[in-house]
Design an enzyme around this catalytic site. Structure first.
Site, PDB file in Angstrom:
ATOM      1  N   ASP A 240     -26.743  19.517  10.079  1.00  0.00           N
ATOM      2  CA  ASP A 240     -27.645  18.982  10.841  1.00  0.00           C
ATOM      3  C   ASP A 240     -27.836  19.969  11.884  1.00  0.00           C
ATOM      4  OD1 ASP A 240     -29.353  16.994  12.341  1.00  0.00           O
ATOM      5  OD2 ASP A 240     -27.604  16.512  13.460  1.00  0.00           O
TER       6      ASP A 240
ATOM      7  N   GLU B 262     -30.929  19.624   6.845  1.00  0.00           N
ATOM      8  CA  GLU B 262     -31.962  18.722   7.064  1.00  0.00           C
ATOM      9  C   GLU B 262     -33.280  19.574   7.296  1.00  0.00           C
ATOM     10  OE1 GLU B 262     -33.243  15.526  10.489  1.00  0.00           O
ATOM     11  OE2 GLU B 262     -31.031  15.764   9.989  1.00  0.00           O
TER      12      GLU B 262
ATOM     13  N   ASP C  52     -23.648  14.295  15.970  1.00  0.00           N
ATOM     14  CA  ASP C  52     -24.114  15.328  14.936  1.00  0.00           C
ATOM     15  C   ASP C  52     -23.285  15.717  13.556  1.00  0.00           C
ATOM     16  OD1 ASP C  52     -26.428  15.961  16.634  1.00  0.00           O
ATOM     17  OD2 ASP C  52     -24.828  16.650  18.132  1.00  0.00           O
TER      18      ASP C  52
END
Length: 172
Positions: free
Chosen positions: A7, A66, A138
């Site tokens: 992420d 991502e 996160d």
């Protein structure tokens, strides 16, 4: 298969590592790379070094990250893209295949709805991986990226098996 999920962030980059064995997912590790540098070039160097260290430690088979989403602030989106680039370069230098997923796809894979919030992702990641506590946000998002890849991979393997069965049936 060991999957490293990332992420990305220019201040905090989450990571999550899982092992997929058939339909089962096992938690291997997660955490955050927190940048201490104030200037962007130094933070990008820290992301690259941190991801490289994680790859060395866990020896993943694949790398999932991502995708950049367009925010209202173009400067933030550009910094996020650069953070992604630093992480991707670390993966490519380790000869890992790179897979990218939208935030909506990740939330859909983990929570069942593309509009889920961070607390819902944390809760479902904890539940799916049988963790004793919710991972930090996160890290949970990064584990969600890895879970999304595992689900996508499982579906592709199943579809490939169906295609192979269908071919066999045609030629008999």
């Amino acid at each position: 298969m060991i999957i490293l999920g990332i992420d990305p962030g220019s201040r905090v980059t989450g990571y999550g590592v899982i092992r997929q064995e058939g339909r089962h997912l096992y938690y291997l590790g997660s955490g955050c790379i927190r940048m201490s540098e104030s200037e962007l070039p130094g933070r990008l160097k820290q992301i690259y070094a941190g991801v490289t260290e994680i790859i060395t430690q866990f020896q993943p088979d694949v790398f999932a990250i991502e995708q950049v989403f367009m925010s209202k602030n173009a400067d933030s989106a550009l910094k996020l893209g650069q953070a992604r680039g630093a992480a991707i370069v670390a993966a490519v230098n380790a000869d890992l295949p790179v897979f990218e997923y939208s935030a909506r796809s990740i939330k859909q894979a983990v929570v069942g709805t593309g509009g889920a919030d961070k607390t819902q992702v944390q809760h479902m990641v904890k539940s799916m991986l049988k963790l004793p506590a919710k991972p930090q946000a996160d890290a949970a998002d990064a584990l969600g990226v890895a879970i999304c890849h595992a689900n996508t991979n499982k579906t592709l393997v199943a579809l490939a098996g169906q295609a192979k069965s269908a071919k066999k049936g045609r030629y008999r």
